[in-house]
Each structure stands twice: as C-alpha cells, then as structure tokens.
Write an enzyme that holds these catalytic residues in place. Structure first.
Site, PDB file in Angstrom:
ATOM      1  N   ARG A 109      76.895  31.972  -9.240  1.00 27.15           N
ATOM      2  CA  ARG A 109      78.175  31.383  -9.078  1.00 27.15           C
ATOM      3  C   ARG A 109      78.730  30.859 -10.482  1.00 27.15           C
ATOM      4  O   ARG A 109      79.824  30.878 -10.998  1.00 27.15           O
ATOM      5  CB  ARG A 109      78.161  30.457  -8.198  1.00 27.15           C
ATOM      6  CG  ARG A 109      78.351  31.071  -6.774  1.00 27.15           C
ATOM      7  CD  ARG A 109      77.701  30.200  -5.610  1.00 27.15           C
ATOM      8  NE  ARG A 109      78.054  30.705  -4.152  1.00 27.15           N
ATOM      9  CZ  ARG A 109      77.108  31.448  -3.673  1.00 27.15           C
ATOM     10  NH1 ARG A 109      76.161  31.933  -4.377  1.00 27.15           N
ATOM     11  NH2 ARG A 109      77.261  31.738  -2.409  1.00 27.15           N
ATOM     12  N   GLN A 165      78.184  34.413   1.505  1.00 20.72           N
ATOM     13  CA  GLN A 165      78.457  35.691   0.621  1.00 20.72           C
ATOM     14  C   GLN A 165      79.660  35.971   1.297  1.00 20.72           C
ATOM     15  O   GLN A 165      80.677  36.257   0.414  1.00 20.72           O
ATOM     16  CB  GLN A 165      77.337  36.957   0.861  1.00 20.72           C
ATOM     17  CG  GLN A 165      76.275  36.458  -0.114  1.00 20.72           C
ATOM     18  CD  GLN A 165      75.204  37.703   0.016  1.00 20.72           C
ATOM     19  OE1 GLN A 165      75.365  38.476   0.656  1.00 20.72           O
ATOM     20  NE2 GLN A 165      73.972  37.573  -0.705  1.00 20.72           N
ATOM     21  N   ASP A 189      66.463  32.694   3.571  1.00 24.85           N
ATOM     22  CA  ASP A 189      65.551  33.313   2.759  1.00 24.85           C
ATOM     23  C   ASP A 189      64.286  33.086   2.678  1.00 24.85           C
ATOM     24  O   ASP A 189      63.249  33.577   2.099  1.00 24.85           O
ATOM     25  CB  ASP A 189      66.066  33.137   1.277  1.00 24.85           C
ATOM     26  CG  ASP A 189      67.457  33.881   1.059  1.00 24.85           C
ATOM     27  OD1 ASP A 189      67.767  34.747   1.930  1.00 24.85           O
ATOM     28  OD2 ASP A 189      68.356  33.487   0.346  1.00 24.85           O
ATOM     29  N   ARG A 231      63.845  42.705   6.915  1.00 24.79           N
ATOM     30  CA  ARG A 231      62.728  41.555   6.821  1.00 24.79           C
ATOM     31  C   ARG A 231      61.951  40.936   8.167  1.00 24.79           C
ATOM     32  O   ARG A 231      61.106  40.553   8.492  1.00 24.79           O
ATOM     33  CB  ARG A 231      63.365  40.290   6.150  1.00 24.79           C
ATOM     34  CG  ARG A 231      63.583  40.375   4.778  1.00 24.79           C
ATOM     35  CD  ARG A 231      63.707  39.329   4.219  1.00 24.79           C
ATOM     36  NE  ARG A 231      63.864  39.567   2.657  1.00 24.79           N
ATOM     37  CZ  ARG A 231      64.660  39.025   1.650  1.00 24.79           C
ATOM     38  NH1 ARG A 231      65.541  37.830   2.014  1.00 24.79           N
ATOM     39  NH2 ARG A 231      64.866  39.385   0.599  1.00 24.79           N
TER      40      ARG A 231
HETATM   41  C1  S3P Z   1      73.410  34.035  -0.665  1.00 22.39           C
HETATM   42  C2  S3P Z   1      73.655  33.927   0.695  1.00 22.39           C
HETATM   43  C3  S3P Z   1      72.693  34.547   1.703  1.00 22.39           C
HETATM   44  C4  S3P Z   1      71.320  34.757   1.078  1.00 22.39           C
HETATM   45  C5  S3P Z   1      71.268  35.374  -0.325  1.00 22.39           C
HETATM   46  C6  S3P Z   1      72.244  34.504  -1.265  1.00 22.39           C
HETATM   47  C7  S3P Z   1      74.455  33.695  -1.595  1.00 22.39           C
HETATM   48  O1  S3P Z   1      73.028  35.498   2.402  1.00 22.39           O
HETATM   49  O2  S3P Z   1      70.420  35.363   2.192  1.00 22.39           O
HETATM   50  O3  S3P Z   1      69.803  35.340  -0.599  1.00 22.39           O
HETATM   51  O4  S3P Z   1      74.219  33.276  -2.806  1.00 22.39           O
HETATM   52  O5  S3P Z   1      75.622  33.328  -1.152  1.00 22.39           O
HETATM   53  P1  S3P Z   1      74.254  35.700   3.336  1.00 22.39           P
HETATM   54  O6  S3P Z   1      75.559  35.131   2.924  1.00 22.39           O
HETATM   55  O7  S3P Z   1      74.333  37.093   3.711  1.00 22.39           O
HETATM   56  O8  S3P Z   1      73.755  34.796   4.663  1.00 22.39           O
END
Ligand code: S3P
Length: 412
Positions: A24, A160, A303, A334
């Site tokens: 970010r 995300q 994670d 996973r």
């Molecule tokens: C992340 C959000 C998570 C996470 C990924 C990083 C992020 O995914 O598993 O390692 O940086 O926004 P999801 O948004 O698919 O849950």
C-alpha cells in the site's frame, strides 16, 4: 532443504516489514502528489511486483536496502502489468486503474492466474468500471470509464476487495460506501486517511469521496504473519522475542488463538507508528491445549492458519477450525496443502470443506514436506520439522522469497 530438529529455540528476531503495508505504501505514494520515503519496507517478490507495476505506470520507485523512495506520477500511462504471484498487487491495481481511468492489462504466474478475480471485478462494475476477466480469472483488462459512487456490499470479508473498491471510489463522483460482512484488515483506510483522502471508517462500512492524495512517509512495522513462525517456535521450544511487530487488531487474531491455546506471551513497548499499533512480542514455551474457532476470527488470522494448524497438531486434544474456506483460493489450496504438510510430519489433520479437524499428538515425528510453491506452507513446514523428533526435508523452498527472503538464515 534438510531441517534438523532442535530442542531449544531462544532468540531475538528482526522480522521483515509487513507485506500488506509495504504494497500500500508503494502503490498509494506512486499516485500521490510529492515524494515519500518508506523505511522498514519488505522487499520480497510480491512487493517488488507492485514496485515494478507502479514504475511501468509512470511513477519513480527507487529501492535502497529496506528503504524505498517514491516520486508520484501525476497521470498514469496505459500499461501491461505482470503481477507475478501477488494477489494484492493484481486486485488493488484493478481498483486503482479503474479510479484513475487508465487502460491496463494485468497478468500473473500460474498460481495467481488460477485465483478468482470476479470478486473484485463484479463490485467494481457497480461503480461503472469497465473490466473484463477471462472466465473469472487473469488476464484482467481494465478500460477507462466514468465512475459513479454508490453503496457496495461485498460478499467476502477481503481487504483486497475492499481496498480495490476504495481506490476506485477515490476517482468516482459522489460518495461510495463499501460494506463488508466482517471487518478485514484496515491498512488502506488508515494510510489513505493519513494521505489526505476523504475517507471515514465506521465498523464494517467505509465511506469514501473523490479525493487526491498527498505523499506521506511510512515506517513499516514487522509483519505479524512472518513473525508468527518465530512466535510458534517460542511456544513450542524455548523463548522468542520479535521486535517492532504490527499488532493492528484486524491482523492480530493469532494472539487470540494463543490465549485460547494457553500460550504464554506478552506484548512489550506498545506504541503507534504511522497510524499503526506496534509492539514487541515475547512468546515462551507452553503446554499447548486444543482450540476451536470459526468464521468470526478468520479475517484477523487468515494468513497464519497453516502455522496455527501446525501448533494444534502439537497440542493436547482435538482442535476444530471452521469458516476458513477462503484458504482454498490462496497461493495454494491451503486447506489441502496444510493438511498434507501436517500429515507428512506425522500429525493427524483432516481437511474439511471449510477448515480442519486436528487431533493433537503433542509431538510429531518429522518427514518430508512439499511446499506446493506456497511460501506459508514452506515456512510452516520448516517450523514443524525444526520442532519434530527427527526433522526431514522440504521441497521447493525458494518460494519463501515471496514474503520472507531471509527466512532460512533467521531460522539458522
Ligand atoms: C491481503 C489480504 C488478505 C491476505 C493477503 C493480503 C491484503 O487477502 O490473505 O495475504 O494485503 O489486503 P484477502 O483480501 O483475499 O482476504
């Protein structure tokens, strides 16, 4: 790689920077007015993919050790962008490109090309975005279109997806409200607010209005998802101290699990750095007991589930984890790869449709583990082998470079 067992792991570890925050900090500063320095950044392969994409779009991104200097681009140029293995890069760029009216084509490696992208494309279309996926997956094409703010309810609690919508909303007319079923990590909201965006978070809702961004320096804390492997080693075999770890409550669910599993740990030097809560985490060897948890806890520890499941395999009693079906669409499936890794170590783990049933054995024999080229499986497997009776080997170890390039050095 061969990993031999050790009965005692005691030490202090400097864990690399947070992956989510580094992505970010690079992406947002690359489209902001002015220049910024990011220190403590993670220079793993995923974040380097984001840096390369932002350069291709016209920003200046220079790396020097764990420091990144960024000069934002006033306007972005159309580009074809390789996101490598990084879901965060691809999904956030979908929203950013839509909000900035640039034409981009996004591709990724085999793993990323198999992951769902309609979860981002479909809600972005509600704002008016022109996005095409190939059968729901990459390559993804984003074409310029006028966006109009509206209320969007996301189906999955995904930072995300939420972040992509927020980035698009910065370029949409009127107000956009993004509402998610459970609160996912909120680094985007915190960082954009610090960069002058008109954004307001209210529980699981985020309100966003069209805004420009001002560059802002970021000091990135250590990644709790990476610290988790060394925290686990402390809980299993000694005492570990991980300094300067991000403990944002939307990320720190593993600490809740630790409490429930009877892990002795303490947070020291709690402070706030660049709007993010940070602490040093000390974990001591503890008799582990089984734990059960479900959907509500997922976003804050998603994670960490492979290493949490591994700890359950070393605990006393049966652990049941439910509501974790998101694991099926990570860098590997996973649920399958974690269960296979634990079985390979001599543990007893049954994969279910949405999680695991793990019958703890208190000790694991060791064996040969396959990472399936998934960094978090490789690192969880390494922890399991180091704490096992006989150790063993891991295949495809270089995937740790995605999020933790010096992992094996630190483990050594
Ligand atoms: C992340 C959000 C998570 C996470 C990924 C990083 C992020 O995914 O598993 O390692 O940086 O926004 P999801 O948004 O698919 O849950």
């Amino acid at each position: 790689m061969k990993i031999l067992p050790r009965t005692n792991f005691t030490g202090e570890f400097s864990i690399p920077g947070d992956k989510s925050i580094t992505h970010r900090a690079i992406m947002f500063n690359a489209v902001a007015e002015g220049e910024a320095d990011i220190t403590g950044a993670l220079l793993g392969e995923d974040c380097l993919s984001t840096a390369a994409c932002m350069r291709a779009l016209g920003a200046t991104v220079e790396t020097d050790g764990d420091r990144i200097h960024i000069c934002g681009a006033e306007t972005l140029r159309d580009a074809s962008l390789d996101c490598g293995n990084s879901g965060t890069t691809m999904r956030l760029l979908m929203g950013l490109a839509a909000g900035r009216g640039v034409h981009v084509r996004l591709t990724g490696d085999a793993s990323l090309s198999s992951r769902p992208m309609e979860r981002v494309a479909a809600p972005l279309r509600l704002l008016g975005a022109d996005i095409a996926t190939e059968g729901g997956r990459a390559p993804v094409e984003v074409r310029p279109a006028r966006l109009q703010g509206c209320r969007v309810e996301t189906k999955v609690a995904s930072a995300q997806v939420k972040s992509a919508l927020i980035l698009a909303a910065l370029g949409a007319e009127g107000e956009t409200v993004v509402c998610e079923p459970l609160l996912s990590r909120d680094h985007t909201e915190r960082m954009l607010a610090a960069m002058g965006a008109r954004i307001r978070a209210d529980g699981c809702e985020v309100h966003v209005r069209k805004s420009g961004l001002r560059a802002a320096d970021v000091r990135v804390p250590a990644d709790i998802s990476s610290a988790a492997y060394f925290m686990a080693l402390g809980a299993l075999r000694g005492e570990t101290l991980c300094r300067n770890v991000g403990v944002n409550p939307t990320r720190a669910g593993i600490l809740r699990v630790f409490k429930a599993m009877n892990v002795q740990f303490s947070l020291e030097n709690e402070r706030t750095v660049c709007g993010e809560p940070v602490a040093d985490i000390r974990v001591k060897k503890s008799p582990l007991r089984a734990v059960s948890f479900g959907r509500e806890w997922m976003p804050s520890l998603i994670d960490e589930l492979p290493v949490i499941a591994l700890l359950c395999a070393f605990a006393e009693g049966e652990s049941v984890i439910t509501g974790a079906e998101e694991l099926r669409v990570k860098e590997s499936d996973r649920i399958a790869t974690t269960a296979e890794m634990i079985a390979a170590l001599g543990g007893d783990c049954t994969a279910t449709a949405d999680g695991f049933v793990i019958r703890g054995k208190r000790a694991l024999e060791g064996g040969n583990v396959r990472s399936h080229k998934d960094h978090r499986i490789a690192m969880s497997g390494a922890v399991g082998l180091a704490a096992s009776a006989r150790g063993g080997e891991i295949e495809d170890v270089e995937c740790v470079n995605i999020s933790f390039p010096r992992f094996y050095d630190l483990l050594g």
